[in-house]
Design a protein around this motif. Structure first.
Motif, PDB file in Angstrom:
ATOM      1  N   ARG A 139      10.896  -1.355  -4.868  1.00 23.10           N
ATOM      2  CA  ARG A 139       9.623  -2.146  -5.258  1.00 23.10           C
ATOM      3  C   ARG A 139      10.819  -3.422  -5.072  1.00 23.10           C
ATOM      4  O   ARG A 139      11.359  -3.568  -5.662  1.00 23.10           O
ATOM      5  CB  ARG A 139       9.029  -1.697  -6.453  1.00 23.10           C
ATOM      6  N   ARG A 140      10.452  -4.528  -4.162  1.00 25.95           N
ATOM      7  CA  ARG A 140      11.033  -5.951  -4.257  1.00 25.95           C
ATOM      8  C   ARG A 140       9.775  -7.093  -4.445  1.00 25.95           C
ATOM      9  O   ARG A 140       8.943  -6.838  -3.721  1.00 25.95           O
ATOM     10  CB  ARG A 140      11.672  -5.358  -2.655  1.00 25.95           C
ATOM     11  N   GLN A 148       7.997  -9.625   6.091  1.00 25.90           N
ATOM     12  CA  GLN A 148       8.889  -9.291   7.730  1.00 25.90           C
ATOM     13  C   GLN A 148      10.559  -9.105   6.909  1.00 25.90           C
ATOM     14  O   GLN A 148      11.013  -7.685   7.217  1.00 25.90           O
ATOM     15  CB  GLN A 148       8.847  -9.988   8.481  1.00 25.90           C
ATOM     16  N   ARG A 155      12.007  -5.890   6.549  1.00 24.47           N
ATOM     17  CA  ARG A 155      13.669  -5.170   7.172  1.00 24.47           C
ATOM     18  C   ARG A 155      14.944  -5.112   6.491  1.00 24.47           C
ATOM     19  O   ARG A 155      15.483  -4.289   6.713  1.00 24.47           O
ATOM     20  CB  ARG A 155      14.023  -6.799   7.700  1.00 24.47           C
ATOM     21  N   ASP A 156      14.833  -5.697   5.486  1.00 29.74           N
ATOM     22  CA  ASP A 156      16.362  -5.567   4.148  1.00 29.74           C
ATOM     23  C   ASP A 156      16.060  -4.113   3.516  1.00 29.74           C
ATOM     24  O   ASP A 156      17.384  -3.543   3.360  1.00 29.74           O
ATOM     25  CB  ASP A 156      16.436  -6.801   3.382  1.00 29.74           C
ATOM     26  N   ILE A 157      14.969  -3.598   3.618  1.00 28.57           N
ATOM     27  CA  ILE A 157      15.221  -2.646   3.047  1.00 28.57           C
ATOM     28  C   ILE A 157      14.775  -1.621   3.813  1.00 28.57           C
ATOM     29  O   ILE A 157      15.668  -0.389   3.437  1.00 28.57           O
ATOM     30  CB  ILE A 157      13.413  -2.349   1.943  1.00 28.57           C
ATOM     31  N   VAL A 182      16.861  -1.434   6.014  1.00 26.13           N
ATOM     32  CA  VAL A 182      17.917  -1.264   6.815  1.00 26.13           C
ATOM     33  C   VAL A 182      18.898  -0.520   6.283  1.00 26.13           C
ATOM     34  O   VAL A 182      19.309   0.021   6.192  1.00 26.13           O
ATOM     35  CB  VAL A 182      18.866  -2.557   6.686  1.00 26.13           C
ATOM     36  N   SER A 183      18.191  -0.828   4.548  1.00 23.60           N
ATOM     37  CA  SER A 183      19.367   0.108   3.148  1.00 23.60           C
ATOM     38  C   SER A 183      19.112   1.506   2.846  1.00 23.60           C
ATOM     39  O   SER A 183      20.001   2.185   3.046  1.00 23.60           O
ATOM     40  CB  SER A 183      18.717  -0.981   1.961  1.00 23.60           C
ATOM     41  N   PRO A 206      18.958   3.728   5.908  1.00 25.46           N
ATOM     42  CA  PRO A 206      18.697   3.745   7.354  1.00 25.46           C
ATOM     43  C   PRO A 206      17.665   5.025   8.149  1.00 25.46           C
ATOM     44  O   PRO A 206      17.265   6.329   9.124  1.00 25.46           O
ATOM     45  CB  PRO A 206      19.829   4.103   8.018  1.00 25.46           C
ATOM     46  N   ASN A 265       5.350  -4.880  10.872  1.00 27.17           N
ATOM     47  CA  ASN A 265       6.340  -5.731  11.706  1.00 27.17           C
ATOM     48  C   ASN A 265       7.635  -5.498  12.053  1.00 27.17           C
ATOM     49  O   ASN A 265       8.354  -5.912  12.828  1.00 27.17           O
ATOM     50  CB  ASN A 265       5.682  -6.515  12.007  1.00 27.17           C
ATOM     51  N   GLU A 294       8.838  -2.627  13.366  1.00 25.78           N
ATOM     52  CA  GLU A 294       8.559  -2.149  14.929  1.00 25.78           C
ATOM     53  C   GLU A 294       9.737  -2.993  15.144  1.00 25.78           C
ATOM     54  O   GLU A 294      10.476  -2.537  16.315  1.00 25.78           O
ATOM     55  CB  GLU A 294       6.874  -2.873  15.287  1.00 25.78           C
ATOM     56  N   GLN A 295      10.380  -3.997  14.482  1.00 22.27           N
ATOM     57  CA  GLN A 295      11.120  -4.754  14.642  1.00 22.27           C
ATOM     58  C   GLN A 295      12.717  -3.855  15.099  1.00 22.27           C
ATOM     59  O   GLN A 295      13.581  -4.410  16.195  1.00 22.27           O
ATOM     60  CB  GLN A 295      11.872  -6.060  14.175  1.00 22.27           C
ATOM     61  N   LEU A 296      12.813  -2.889  14.719  1.00 22.87           N
ATOM     62  CA  LEU A 296      13.554  -2.331  13.858  1.00 22.87           C
ATOM     63  C   LEU A 296      13.153  -1.059  14.451  1.00 22.87           C
ATOM     64  O   LEU A 296      13.989   0.089  14.557  1.00 22.87           O
ATOM     65  CB  LEU A 296      14.062  -1.307  12.934  1.00 22.87           C
ATOM     66  N   ARG A 298      11.229   2.008  13.863  1.00 25.81           N
ATOM     67  CA  ARG A 298      10.821   2.498  13.470  1.00 25.81           C
ATOM     68  C   ARG A 298       9.661   3.047  13.202  1.00 25.81           C
ATOM     69  O   ARG A 298       8.957   2.805  11.659  1.00 25.81           O
ATOM     70  CB  ARG A 298      12.018   2.384  12.359  1.00 25.81           C
ATOM     71  N   GLN A 325      20.894  -1.178  13.294  1.00 30.19           N
ATOM     72  CA  GLN A 325      19.609  -1.976  12.255  1.00 30.19           C
ATOM     73  C   GLN A 325      20.346  -2.967  11.620  1.00 30.19           C
ATOM     74  O   GLN A 325      19.184  -3.776  11.747  1.00 30.19           O
ATOM     75  CB  GLN A 325      19.246  -1.087  11.724  1.00 30.19           C
ATOM     76  N   PHE A 380      16.787 -10.961  12.868  1.00 23.59           N
ATOM     77  CA  PHE A 380      16.085 -11.851  13.416  1.00 23.59           C
ATOM     78  C   PHE A 380      15.941 -13.020  12.243  1.00 23.59           C
ATOM     79  O   PHE A 380      15.081 -13.352  11.921  1.00 23.59           O
ATOM     80  CB  PHE A 380      14.772 -10.928  12.699  1.00 23.59           C
ATOM     81  N   THR A 434      20.098  -8.955   3.690  1.00 27.92           N
ATOM     82  CA  THR A 434      20.693  -7.432   3.683  1.00 27.92           C
ATOM     83  C   THR A 434      21.334  -6.692   3.053  1.00 27.92           C
ATOM     84  O   THR A 434      21.098  -5.931   2.240  1.00 27.92           O
ATOM     85  CB  THR A 434      20.689  -7.530   5.491  1.00 27.92           C
ATOM     86  N   VAL A 440      19.981  -6.541  -0.594  1.00 35.62           N
ATOM     87  CA  VAL A 440      19.448  -4.735  -0.995  1.00 35.62           C
ATOM     88  C   VAL A 440      20.359  -3.919  -0.737  1.00 35.62           C
ATOM     89  O   VAL A 440      19.701  -2.819  -1.471  1.00 35.62           O
ATOM     90  CB  VAL A 440      18.150  -5.121   0.027  1.00 35.62           C
ATOM     91  N   THR A 441      21.081  -3.680   0.467  1.00 31.55           N
ATOM     92  CA  THR A 441      22.087  -2.098   0.528  1.00 31.55           C
ATOM     93  C   THR A 441      22.687  -2.154  -0.974  1.00 31.55           C
ATOM     94  O   THR A 441      22.504  -1.198  -1.512  1.00 31.55           O
ATOM     95  CB  THR A 441      22.863  -3.007   1.776  1.00 31.55           C
ATOM     96  N   SER A 470      15.059  -7.465  -7.500  1.00 31.59           N
ATOM     97  CA  SER A 470      15.227  -8.691  -6.881  1.00 31.59           C
ATOM     98  C   SER A 470      15.059  -9.616  -7.485  1.00 31.59           C
ATOM     99  O   SER A 470      15.323 -10.639  -7.144  1.00 31.59           O
ATOM    100  CB  SER A 470      13.140  -8.510  -6.938  1.00 31.59           C
TER     101      SER A 470
END
Lengths: 373, 328
Positions: free
Chosen positions: A210-211, A221, A225-227, A229-230, A232, A252, A255-257, A259, B52, B59, B294, B297-298, B303
């Motif tokens: 939840r973010r 987006q 993306r950050d979620i 990546v965390s 994988p 979206n 899709e960029q990643l 996945r 990734q 981006f 990024t 979050v990792t 938040s």
């Protein structure tokens, strides 16, 4: 001295003209004249003041604007439409304009909660009943979305997909919310979690990410993306969020990643999906049917005008408040309903009857909220 | 002083002489900070050191990076900021999206969107340099004007998935999204022009001391005017990048985008007063601030704490930068 006067007169003239122009501009379009002076309170003609959220350029605001005009016309009620321009102080000034013009009832749509009490003081002093759309105003009838129930419908749809396809074991559930939206965001998230757990009671909490997210598509987006990546290794991904933008943004991002294969999203509002945004992976969205707002608002106004006013419920968390009916709407059925313009035409035609937008357009067999039967 | 003391001082002097100074130091410090962040995050979560992450950070950098380049040119010229860059980019994105929806082919649609950016840049130049309105006031006014007018006409536009823009931009080259390469090309050209060409040196001269530049026969008005127009051009290109990234473009820009652009430039070592700084530092700053969310979050930070940490890193970096500037 004469020079000074000469200078002052044009200034005064400009000031008067500017004031007149400003009042006219704030007033938007006045469809009919205000009630004649000298009428008694009892036989005073109904004169509705409606301050829209902004210039009706978006489909949602345009639908509301059209609906309000058509419903007033049907009843031969006077209507003045103002533009709050997404701005609290403008809304306050518009409230003063409405009172000055002698409206008998006000419908207020503005998003600045801080000015709501000030605005209501203006209406209360003039003894004008108010209906507030989507944002609670103290002492005004709340009308809008039941955010908890709407969120529940989306959470339930997402949960059911997880149950049928992943045995309630998704690798990741992204849940985006916009904290700056305050209670609305929290209530929607609460509902989404409720619906999700209804379908998958044993879903572990650590699967749910939840973010906080901006409400814009590009902003969502980035967060999504950050979620991703965390996490994988997450393959089966359920995308949920406080509005369609957030869910489409998550798809979206996947899709960029590279996945997007097993992402299933379920939006909230359907304000993008029903207006032609077709995103693969978006299973559907809970439709708020904004185009039906005016119809429901006028049903409430009918009661108030007839002296059968229900007790004022000004809290959007109170189940007794006036909510627009909502339902789940699968993406693959978007093509089966008429376009927005046609829906507005059908809803507000002279012989349209009293059916709400949800009653007319919700597909068979989906979960609904606020529909009788 | 003892012999050993003198030897130590000499050795320290030799080491100090090897250390980069000025803007080179800014770049190095930022790159080392970025490296530390990447290594620490990678140690905590080995999955972070993956393709990734490269794609996500690329981006994060692309859209903002092009706007940073444009505003960087304006800042370098001593004309302070262009606060309208974000809404100009969004409107360019809406223009290209709408034209594609209406069946235009990509090249003319792209041209119209970029020309719109140039037009807004020229209008800003006129307001600031010919009417003498302060750049912040003029570009803030332009920001409200463009965003207000845009909202009257359009709320959002869905971008056709089969359009050339979506098809081409969706791809990658060497595993990195194409939009990143677009940003890198724009960034590199601008950096090289400013550093190694005559017009670039004129820009730096005007930003450093407009009067001295005028004495050398350089027209500050012309140079700063070109800076605003180039910033508009960058905003137009950024709009194309934005439009290529998703299914929809909306008329509102993510809150705080302009603040982010300016933060990156200041952290990268560009002087508020103009004429000083290097684009290599700005790039390092962009890289660091685009990797940070990024990484956060990792790390599993909630938040609510994310903006606090980002703000803290920025404040500390700016404070260190400011101290270094004072020392110089």
């Amino acid at each position: 001295m004469s020079t000074s006067r000469l200078r002052r007169w044009p200034l005064k003239a400009v000031a008067i003209m500017s004031l007149t122009a400003a009042v006219a501009a704030c007033g938007g379009s006045t469809d009919t004249a205000e009630p004649a002076a000298g009428e008694s309170a009892a036989d005073k003609k109904v004169f509705i003041g409606f301050a829209n959220f902004a210039e009706p350029e978006s489909p949602v605001l345009k639908a509301l604007d059209t609906g309000m005009r058509k419903e007033a016309e049907k009843r031969s009620w006077d209507l003045v439409v103002l533009n709050n321009d997404r701005d609290g102080p403008t809304a306050v000034s518009n409230a003063e304009t409405m009172v000055a013009q002698g409206v008998t009832h006000a419908v207020e749509f503005q998003g600045d909660g801080k000015v709501a009490p000030q605005l209501m003081d203006t209406f209360n002093a003039a003894n004008i009943p108010v209906i507030a759309i989507d944002i609670a105003h103290p002492g005004a009838h709340f009308f809008g979305i039941n955010n908890v129930e709407a969120g529940r419908l989306s959470g339930l749809a997402g949960g059911n997909h997880a149950k049928e396809n992943w045995d309630c074991k998704p690798d990741l559930v992204t849940l985006l919310e916009n904290e700056a939206s305050g209670d609305v965001a929290l209530l929607r998230t609460e509902g989404i979690l409720k619906g999700l757990k209804e379908a998958c009671p044993d879903l572990p909490d650590d699967v749910i990410q939840r973010r906080n997210s901006p409400t814009t598509p590009d902003g969502a987006q980035g967060v999504a993306r950050d979620i991703l990546v965390s996490k994988p290794d997450a393959k089966n991904i359920l995308a949920l969020g406080g509005n369609d933008n957030m869910v489409i943004g998550t798809i979206n991002a996947a899709e960029q990643l590279g996945r997007a294969g097993n992402v299933f999203g379920y939006g909230l509002g359907a304000d993008l999906m029903l207006f032609g945004v077709d995103t693969p992976g978006l299973g559907g969205s809970t439709a708020f049917w904004y185009e039906g707002y005016a119809k429901e608002i006028f049903k409430l106004l009918d009661k108030i005008v007839a002296g059968e006013a229900p007790a004022v419920v000004d809290s959007p968390t109170d189940p007794n408040a006036h909510f627009n009916p909502a339902c789940q709407f699968p993406n693959d059925q978007v093509k089966s309903i008429p376009s927005l313009d046609q829906r507005i035409e059908e809803l507000y035609a002279g012989d349209a009857g009293s059916a709400s937008a949800a009653e007319k357009y919700c597909p068979e067999g989906v979960e609904t909220y606020g529909l009788k039967g | 002083m003892s012999t050993s003391g003198i030897a130590l001082t000499n050795r320290w002097a030799r080491v100090s002489a090897l250390a980069p100074r000025g803007h080179g130091a800014t770049t190095l410090v930022l790159l080392l900070t970025w490296l530390a962040l990447v290594v620490a995050t990678g140690l905590r979560a080995p999955g972070f050191l993956s393709g990734q992450t490269v794609v996500a950070v690329a981006f994060n950098m692309a859209f903002v990076g092009i706007m940073v380049t444009g505003v960087g040119i304006v800042m370098m010229s001593g004309a302070e900021f262009d606060l309208s860059v974000g809404v100009t980019a969004v409107t360019s994105a809406l223009i290209v999206a709408q034209l594609l929806v209406e069946g235009w082919s990509f090249p003319p649609a792209m041209l119209v969107a970029v020309l719109f950016g140039v037009l807004i840049g020229a209008a800003n130049a006129w307001l600031v340099l010919w009417l003498g309105i302060h750049p912040i006031v003029a570009t803030l006014g332009m920001m409200f004007l463009v965003s207000g007018v845009t909202r009257i006409f359009v709320d959002f536009v869905a971008i056709p998935r089969d359009s050339f823009l979506r098809q081409q931009a969706a791809g990658a080259w060497l595993g990195v999204p194409r939009v990143f390469w677009v940003m890198l090309v724009v960034f590199t050209i601008v950096g090289l022009v400013i550093r190694s060409t005559r017009p670039g040196r004129h820009l730096v001269a005007v930003g450093g001391n407009a009067q001295a530049a005028r004495a050398r026969g350089i027209s500050p008005r012309r140079v700063q005017g070109v800076a605003f127009v180039l910033c508009g051009l960058c905003a137009g290109i950024a709009g194309l990048v934005l439009a290529s990234q998703g299914d929809i473009v909306q008329s509102s820009l993510t809150a705080g985008t302009e603040f982010r652009v300016i933060s990156i430039l200041l952290l990268g070592g560009l002087a508020l007063t103009g004429g000083r700084g290097r684009f290599s530092g700005v790039f390092a700053s962009l890289l660091l601030l685009s990797t940070l969310p990024t990484a956060i979050v990792t790390w599993g930070v909630s938040s609510s704490w994310q903006p606090v940490i980002e703000g803290l890193v920025l404040a500390v970096a700016l404070a260190v930068n400011s101290l270094r500037e004072k020392k110089r």
